[in-house]
Design a protein around this motif. Structure first.
Motif, PDB file in Angstrom:
ATOM      1  N   SER A  19      33.407  47.445  49.705  1.00 39.89           N
ATOM      2  CA  SER A  19      32.961  46.048  49.707  1.00 39.89           C
ATOM      3  C   SER A  19      32.489  45.618  48.325  1.00 39.89           C
ATOM      4  O   SER A  19      32.383  46.433  47.405  1.00 39.89           O
ATOM      5  N   CYS A  20      32.134  44.337  48.219  1.00 36.60           N
ATOM      6  CA  CYS A  20      31.585  43.809  46.962  1.00 36.60           C
ATOM      7  C   CYS A  20      30.223  44.411  46.654  1.00 36.60           C
ATOM      8  O   CYS A  20      29.748  44.332  45.521  1.00 36.60           O
ATOM      9  N   LYS A  21      29.577  45.006  47.624  1.00 39.59           N
ATOM     10  CA  LYS A  21      28.274  45.640  47.430  1.00 39.59           C
ATOM     11  C   LYS A  21      28.388  47.114  47.056  1.00 39.59           C
ATOM     12  O   LYS A  21      27.404  47.786  46.833  1.00 39.59           O
ATOM     13  N   GLY A  22      29.634  47.606  47.017  1.00 42.37           N
ATOM     14  CA  GLY A  22      29.887  48.996  46.653  1.00 42.37           C
ATOM     15  C   GLY A  22      30.815  49.077  45.462  1.00 42.37           C
ATOM     16  O   GLY A  22      30.645  48.339  44.488  1.00 42.37           O
ATOM     17  N   ASP A  23      31.843  49.919  45.552  1.00 37.69           N
ATOM     18  CA  ASP A  23      32.794  50.104  44.462  1.00 37.69           C
ATOM     19  C   ASP A  23      33.909  49.057  44.467  1.00 37.69           C
ATOM     20  O   ASP A  23      34.690  48.978  43.523  1.00 37.69           O
ATOM     21  N   ASP A  24      34.012  48.289  45.558  1.00 40.11           N
ATOM     22  CA  ASP A  24      35.015  47.228  45.698  1.00 40.11           C
ATOM     23  C   ASP A  24      36.439  47.750  45.480  1.00 40.11           C
ATOM     24  O   ASP A  24      37.237  47.153  44.765  1.00 40.11           O
ATOM     25  N   HIS A  57      41.814  38.610  51.205  1.00 47.88           N
ATOM     26  CA  HIS A  57      41.238  39.637  50.339  1.00 47.88           C
ATOM     27  C   HIS A  57      42.278  40.445  49.565  1.00 47.88           C
ATOM     28  O   HIS A  57      41.983  40.970  48.495  1.00 47.88           O
ATOM     29  N   TRP A  58      43.494  40.574  50.128  1.00 49.68           N
ATOM     30  CA  TRP A  58      44.523  41.364  49.448  1.00 49.68           C
ATOM     31  C   TRP A  58      45.878  41.033  50.041  1.00 49.68           C
ATOM     32  O   TRP A  58      46.027  40.968  51.266  1.00 49.68           O
ATOM     33  N   LEU A  59      46.858  40.826  49.167  1.00 45.12           N
ATOM     34  CA  LEU A  59      48.252  40.635  49.566  1.00 45.12           C
ATOM     35  C   LEU A  59      49.108  41.523  48.682  1.00 45.12           C
ATOM     36  O   LEU A  59      49.061  41.412  47.446  1.00 45.12           O
ATOM     37  N   VAL A  60      49.880  42.397  49.306  1.00 46.42           N
ATOM     38  CA  VAL A  60      50.758  43.319  48.583  1.00 46.42           C
ATOM     39  C   VAL A  60      52.128  43.283  49.251  1.00 46.42           C
ATOM     40  O   VAL A  60      52.221  43.291  50.483  1.00 46.42           O
ATOM     41  N   TYR A  61      53.173  43.277  48.442  1.00 47.89           N
ATOM     42  CA  TYR A  61      54.529  43.280  48.992  1.00 47.89           C
ATOM     43  C   TYR A  61      55.438  44.172  48.147  1.00 47.89           C
ATOM     44  O   TYR A  61      55.024  44.702  47.113  1.00 47.89           O
ATOM     45  N   ASP A  62      56.669  44.338  48.610  1.00 49.48           N
ATOM     46  CA  ASP A  62      57.640  45.237  47.986  1.00 49.48           C
ATOM     47  C   ASP A  62      57.105  46.668  47.921  1.00 49.48           C
ATOM     48  O   ASP A  62      57.329  47.395  46.950  1.00 49.48           O
ATOM     49  N   ILE A  63      56.407  47.076  48.979  1.00 49.12           N
ATOM     50  CA  ILE A  63      55.960  48.463  49.123  1.00 49.12           C
ATOM     51  C   ILE A  63      57.178  49.265  49.562  1.00 49.12           C
ATOM     52  O   ILE A  63      57.889  48.875  50.502  1.00 49.12           O
ATOM     53  N   ASP A  64      57.444  50.370  48.920  1.00 46.01           N
ATOM     54  CA  ASP A  64      58.631  51.183  49.172  1.00 46.01           C
ATOM     55  C   ASP A  64      58.777  51.557  50.648  1.00 46.01           C
ATOM     56  O   ASP A  64      57.794  51.924  51.294  1.00 46.01           O
ATOM     57  N   ARG A  65      59.993  51.492  51.144  1.00 52.04           N
ATOM     58  CA  ARG A  65      60.254  51.779  52.561  1.00 52.04           C
ATOM     59  C   ARG A  65      59.938  53.220  52.955  1.00 52.04           C
ATOM     60  O   ARG A  65      59.698  53.518  54.114  1.00 52.04           O
ATOM     61  N   GLY A  85      40.751  34.515  43.602  1.00 50.43           N
ATOM     62  CA  GLY A  85      41.427  34.042  42.405  1.00 50.43           C
ATOM     63  C   GLY A  85      41.921  35.160  41.508  1.00 50.43           C
ATOM     64  O   GLY A  85      42.139  34.964  40.326  1.00 50.43           O
ATOM     65  N   LYS A  86      42.105  36.361  42.084  1.00 46.96           N
ATOM     66  CA  LYS A  86      42.596  37.483  41.289  1.00 46.96           C
ATOM     67  C   LYS A  86      43.673  38.232  42.060  1.00 46.96           C
ATOM     68  O   LYS A  86      43.731  38.173  43.297  1.00 46.96           O
ATOM     69  N   LYS A  87      44.528  38.918  41.309  1.00 48.55           N
ATOM     70  CA  LYS A  87      45.517  39.792  41.937  1.00 48.55           C
ATOM     71  C   LYS A  87      44.832  41.133  42.128  1.00 48.55           C
ATOM     72  O   LYS A  87      44.222  41.655  41.193  1.00 48.55           O
ATOM     73  N   GLY A  88      44.915  41.671  43.313  1.00 47.59           N
ATOM     74  CA  GLY A  88      44.281  42.943  43.598  1.00 47.59           C
ATOM     75  C   GLY A  88      43.402  42.839  44.827  1.00 47.59           C
ATOM     76  O   GLY A  88      43.255  41.768  45.436  1.00 47.59           O
ATOM     77  N   TYR A  89      42.831  43.956  45.172  1.00 48.22           N
ATOM     78  CA  TYR A  89      41.953  44.043  46.335  1.00 48.22           C
ATOM     79  C   TYR A  89      40.588  43.473  46.005  1.00 48.22           C
ATOM     80  O   TYR A  89      40.010  43.771  44.957  1.00 48.22           O
ATOM     81  N   GLY A  90      40.086  42.664  46.907  1.00 55.27           N
ATOM     82  CA  GLY A  90      38.717  42.176  46.839  1.00 55.27           C
ATOM     83  C   GLY A  90      38.060  42.519  48.157  1.00 55.27           C
ATOM     84  O   GLY A  90      38.478  42.046  49.213  1.00 55.27           O
ATOM     85  N   GLY A  91      37.080  43.363  48.139  1.00 56.55           N
ATOM     86  CA  GLY A  91      36.478  43.874  49.368  1.00 56.55           C
ATOM     87  C   GLY A  91      35.649  42.859  50.130  1.00 56.55           C
ATOM     88  O   GLY A  91      35.377  41.761  49.659  1.00 56.55           O
ATOM     89  N   PRO A  92      35.266  43.239  51.349  1.00 56.88           N
ATOM     90  CA  PRO A  92      34.417  42.384  52.176  1.00 56.88           C
ATOM     91  C   PRO A  92      33.172  41.936  51.425  1.00 56.88           C
ATOM     92  O   PRO A  92      32.547  42.735  50.722  1.00 56.88           O
ATOM     93  N   CYS A  93      32.814  40.657  51.595  1.00 54.12           N
ATOM     94  CA  CYS A  93      31.662  40.097  50.894  1.00 54.12           C
ATOM     95  C   CYS A  93      31.183  38.847  51.643  1.00 54.12           C
ATOM     96  O   CYS A  93      31.086  37.765  51.067  1.00 54.12           O
ATOM     97  N   PRO A  94      30.903  38.979  52.951  1.00 54.30           N
ATOM     98  CA  PRO A  94      30.550  37.789  53.723  1.00 54.30           C
ATOM     99  C   PRO A  94      29.198  37.203  53.303  1.00 54.30           C
ATOM    100  O   PRO A  94      28.297  37.950  52.918  1.00 54.30           O
ATOM    101  N   PRO A  95      29.056  35.879  53.384  1.00 52.82           N
ATOM    102  CA  PRO A  95      27.782  35.262  53.019  1.00 52.82           C
ATOM    103  C   PRO A  95      26.665  35.622  54.003  1.00 52.82           C
ATOM    104  O   PRO A  95      25.505  35.731  53.609  1.00 52.82           O
ATOM    105  N   PHE A 140      32.351  44.104  58.787  1.00 50.05           N
ATOM    106  CA  PHE A 140      31.410  44.323  57.690  1.00 50.05           C
ATOM    107  C   PHE A 140      30.318  43.287  57.748  1.00 50.05           C
ATOM    108  O   PHE A 140      30.569  42.125  58.069  1.00 50.05           O
ATOM    109  N   GLU A 141      29.102  43.716  57.444  1.00 52.11           N
ATOM    110  CA  GLU A 141      27.957  42.828  57.340  1.00 52.11           C
ATOM    111  C   GLU A 141      27.234  43.151  56.055  1.00 52.11           C
ATOM    112  O   GLU A 141      26.957  44.317  55.779  1.00 52.11           O
ATOM    113  N   LYS A 142      26.934  42.127  55.258  1.00 48.62           N
ATOM    114  CA  LYS A 142      26.303  42.323  53.956  1.00 48.62           C
ATOM    115  C   LYS A 142      24.897  42.855  54.051  1.00 48.62           C
ATOM    116  O   LYS A 142      24.129  42.676  54.878  1.00 48.62           O
TER     117      LYS A 142
END
Length: 142
Positions: A19-24, A57-65, A85-95, A140-142
């Protein structure tokens, strides 16, 4: 098709590390029982409980079959900009409160989805080419 994680059970709590509170970083994911005709995979991680609507939080495509695993802190394919607003994984971070995070793996009938121009384009192309999907939900809960 089945998807799972060694980090948390389906409907269980996602460890703080991811999560955003850990290593993300993304958790390890594995899958099996892939349908015949699969030529690639796509993965989405979304929170439908966000105050302003579904948060991606994350969108990935063209993962090898041939892939059956995504390692922790790995980039298994091409990534699309997420709601942070970034490419990559963004972990749970609920308000506030407990939110649900859906890890959805899609078996696709094409080797490549080509160029993806944002989250809506990803959803449309994945929907058009999905043979089968598998889902893992973590909380997840913050």
């Amino acid at each position: 098709m089945n998807i799972r994680s060694g980090a948390f059970e389906n409907n269980g709590f996602i460890p703080r590390k991811y999560s955003c509170k850990g290593d993300d970083i993304n958790p390890e994911l594995t899958w099996d029982n892939v349908p015949e005709g699969t030529r690639s995979f796509a993965l989405s991680v979304k929170d439908p409980d966000a105050p302003r609507g579904t948060f991606t939080h994350w969108l990935v495509y063209d993962i090898d079959r041939g892939a059956r695993k995504i390692d922790e802190q790995a980039v298994p394919g091409k990534q699309v900009e997420n709601s942070f607003g970034k490419k990559g994984y963004g972990g749970p971070c609920p308000p506030s409160g407990v939110h649900r995070y859906y890890f959805r793996l899609f078996a696709l009938d094409v080797e490549s989805l080509g160029e993806i121009r944002g989250m809506d384009d990803f959803d449309r192309k994945v929907r058009e080419h999905t043979i089968e999907k598998a889902e893992l939900m973590g909380r997840f809960e913050k």
